[in-house]
Motif scaffolding. Structure first.
Motif, PDB file in Angstrom:
ATOM      1  N   ALA A 107      -3.652   8.760 -10.241  1.00 28.86           N
ATOM      2  CA  ALA A 107      -3.717   9.477 -11.525  1.00 28.86           C
ATOM      3  C   ALA A 107      -2.329   9.755 -12.091  1.00 28.86           C
ATOM      4  O   ALA A 107      -2.130   9.669 -13.311  1.00 28.86           O
ATOM      5  N   GLU A 108      -1.354  10.050 -11.234  1.00 26.78           N
ATOM      6  CA  GLU A 108      -0.009  10.346 -11.746  1.00 26.78           C
ATOM      7  C   GLU A 108       0.650   9.132 -12.401  1.00 26.78           C
ATOM      8  O   GLU A 108       1.078   9.224 -13.560  1.00 26.78           O
ATOM      9  N   PRO A 109       0.751   7.966 -11.720  1.00 30.94           N
ATOM     10  CA  PRO A 109       1.340   6.828 -12.433  1.00 30.94           C
ATOM     11  C   PRO A 109       0.525   6.396 -13.647  1.00 30.94           C
ATOM     12  O   PRO A 109       1.089   5.945 -14.645  1.00 30.94           O
ATOM     13  N   ILE A 110      -0.784   6.565 -13.589  1.00 32.24           N
ATOM     14  CA  ILE A 110      -1.616   6.245 -14.751  1.00 32.24           C
ATOM     15  C   ILE A 110      -1.216   7.127 -15.935  1.00 32.24           C
ATOM     16  O   ILE A 110      -1.083   6.654 -17.060  1.00 32.24           O
ATOM     17  N   SER A 111      -0.999   8.403 -15.680  1.00 30.12           N
ATOM     18  CA  SER A 111      -0.663   9.337 -16.764  1.00 30.12           C
ATOM     19  C   SER A 111       0.674   9.009 -17.419  1.00 30.12           C
ATOM     20  O   SER A 111       0.920   9.383 -18.553  1.00 30.12           O
ATOM     21  N   GLN A 112       1.548   8.307 -16.699  1.00 33.27           N
ATOM     22  CA  GLN A 112       2.876   7.987 -17.218  1.00 33.27           C
ATOM     23  C   GLN A 112       2.931   6.625 -17.903  1.00 33.27           C
ATOM     24  O   GLN A 112       3.954   6.266 -18.481  1.00 33.27           O
ATOM     25  N   ALA A 113       1.857   5.869 -17.838  1.00 28.40           N
ATOM     26  CA  ALA A 113       1.823   4.526 -18.416  1.00 28.40           C
ATOM     27  C   ALA A 113       1.342   4.565 -19.860  1.00 28.40           C
ATOM     28  O   ALA A 113       0.663   5.495 -20.283  1.00 28.40           O
ATOM     29  N   GLU A 114       1.684   3.524 -20.584  1.00 31.22           N
ATOM     30  CA  GLU A 114       1.163   3.371 -21.935  1.00 31.22           C
ATOM     31  C   GLU A 114      -0.121   2.541 -21.915  1.00 31.22           C
ATOM     32  O   GLU A 114      -0.989   2.697 -22.764  1.00 31.22           O
TER      33      GLU A 114
ATOM     34  N   ILE B 283       3.433  -0.727 -18.229  1.00 37.11           N
ATOM     35  CA  ILE B 283       2.079  -1.255 -18.099  1.00 37.11           C
ATOM     36  C   ILE B 283       1.754  -1.300 -16.612  1.00 37.11           C
ATOM     37  O   ILE B 283       2.567  -1.782 -15.810  1.00 37.11           O
ATOM     38  N   LEU B 284       0.583  -0.796 -16.248  1.00 33.03           N
ATOM     39  CA  LEU B 284       0.136  -0.843 -14.857  1.00 33.03           C
ATOM     40  C   LEU B 284      -1.020  -1.815 -14.722  1.00 33.03           C
ATOM     41  O   LEU B 284      -1.935  -1.811 -15.546  1.00 33.03           O
ATOM     42  N   ILE B 285      -0.978  -2.614 -13.669  1.00 35.69           N
ATOM     43  CA  ILE B 285      -2.101  -3.467 -13.298  1.00 35.69           C
ATOM     44  C   ILE B 285      -2.583  -2.932 -11.958  1.00 35.69           C
ATOM     45  O   ILE B 285      -1.828  -2.925 -10.982  1.00 35.69           O
ATOM     46  N   ILE B 286      -3.808  -2.434 -11.914  1.00 37.61           N
ATOM     47  CA  ILE B 286      -4.370  -1.891 -10.677  1.00 37.61           C
ATOM     48  C   ILE B 286      -5.525  -2.797 -10.268  1.00 37.61           C
ATOM     49  O   ILE B 286      -6.594  -2.781 -10.878  1.00 37.61           O
ATOM     50  N   GLY B 287      -5.269  -3.614  -9.246  1.00 41.83           N
ATOM     51  CA  GLY B 287      -6.294  -4.510  -8.730  1.00 41.83           C
ATOM     52  C   GLY B 287      -6.818  -3.953  -7.422  1.00 41.83           C
ATOM     53  O   GLY B 287      -6.033  -3.667  -6.519  1.00 41.83           O
ATOM     54  N   TYR B 288      -8.119  -3.794  -7.318  1.00 42.59           N
ATOM     55  CA  TYR B 288      -8.669  -3.161  -6.117  1.00 42.59           C
ATOM     56  C   TYR B 288      -9.839  -3.942  -5.552  1.00 42.59           C
ATOM     57  O   TYR B 288     -10.504  -4.694  -6.240  1.00 42.59           O
TER      58      TYR B 288
ATOM     59  N   LEU C  68     -10.613   7.903 -12.749  1.00 37.99           N
ATOM     60  CA  LEU C  68      -9.158   8.096 -12.665  1.00 37.99           C
ATOM     61  C   LEU C  68      -8.562   8.436 -14.026  1.00 37.99           C
ATOM     62  O   LEU C  68      -7.632   9.245 -14.111  1.00 37.99           O
ATOM     63  N   LEU C  69      -9.064   7.845 -15.075  1.00 40.39           N
ATOM     64  CA  LEU C  69      -8.580   8.175 -16.417  1.00 40.39           C
ATOM     65  C   LEU C  69      -8.898   9.630 -16.751  1.00 40.39           C
ATOM     66  O   LEU C  69      -8.066  10.347 -17.325  1.00 40.39           O
ATOM     67  N   ALA C  70     -10.085  10.084 -16.371  1.00 36.44           N
ATOM     68  CA  ALA C  70     -10.450  11.489 -16.597  1.00 36.44           C
ATOM     69  C   ALA C  70      -9.547  12.412 -15.788  1.00 36.44           C
ATOM     70  O   ALA C  70      -9.095  13.453 -16.286  1.00 36.44           O
ATOM     71  N   LEU C  71      -9.264  12.043 -14.551  1.00 38.85           N
ATOM     72  CA  LEU C  71      -8.380  12.846 -13.710  1.00 38.85           C
ATOM     73  C   LEU C  71      -6.976  12.896 -14.293  1.00 38.85           C
ATOM     74  O   LEU C  71      -6.328  13.956 -14.287  1.00 38.85           O
ATOM     75  N   SER C  72      -6.502  11.791 -14.815  1.00 44.82           N
ATOM     76  CA  SER C  72      -5.191  11.750 -15.471  1.00 44.82           C
ATOM     77  C   SER C  72      -5.153  12.719 -16.663  1.00 44.82           C
ATOM     78  O   SER C  72      -4.175  13.434 -16.859  1.00 44.82           O
TER      79      SER C  72
END
Length: 158
Positions: free
Chosen positions: A48-55, A4-9, A107-111
């Protein structure tokens, strides 16, 4: 174990705008084995890369709010098993606008384009009222940072 990724920006030098990063930092303090937190200034293509590897990915940002507006939680994956916790009026994303002015859907589209994978995703928007130079949060944003942590707990326990 699913990641699980938490991306706070947001900008930590513009008062309430740093709320997303603060939420990511607080989640990191939980030290959950399957959760990685990314407190970042802005969304960049490298995510995009870590996003693509997350559930599951949870994006957290501040938004300019009126006194009546509260925490917003949006599902970014139509047709996925989780219903939105709260619905809102998100307009459709146009193009791949990456950066703090863009949104997580880019970013989801890029993933999807680069790695042929898009995880389940949520977008938590913390109400903010003070964007002046500074490093402290307004009372409204402070309260909603705590509410966003409760929402994250609710999402990741499912």
């Amino acid at each position: 174990m699913a990641e699980i990724l938490i991306i706070g920006y947001g900008n930590t030098l513009r008062s309430d705008d740093g709320a997303g990063q603060r939420v990511a930092e607080l989640v990191a303090e939980w030290k959950l084995p399957n959760v990685r937190s990314f407190p970042v200034h802005q969304l960049t293509p490298e995510l995009a890369e870590p996003i693509s590897q997350a559930e599951l990915v949870i994006f957290v940002d501040a938004y300019p709010a009126t006194s009546e507006q509260g925490l917003q939680v949006h599902s970014l994956c139509e047709g996925r098993p989780y219903p939105p916790l709260e619905t809102g009026g998100l307009e459709s994303s146009q193009g791949l606008n990456i950066g703090h002015t863009g949104d997580p859907r880019s970013l989801l589209a890029l993933s999807q384009i680069l790695y042929n994978n898009t995880p389940l995703a949520w977008w938590i928007l913390v109400p903010a009222v003070n964007f002046e130079f500074g490093e402290s949060f307004s009372p409204k944003t402070t309260e909603n940072i705590q509410d966003s942590l409760a929402q994250i707990q609710q999402i990741i326990v499912k």
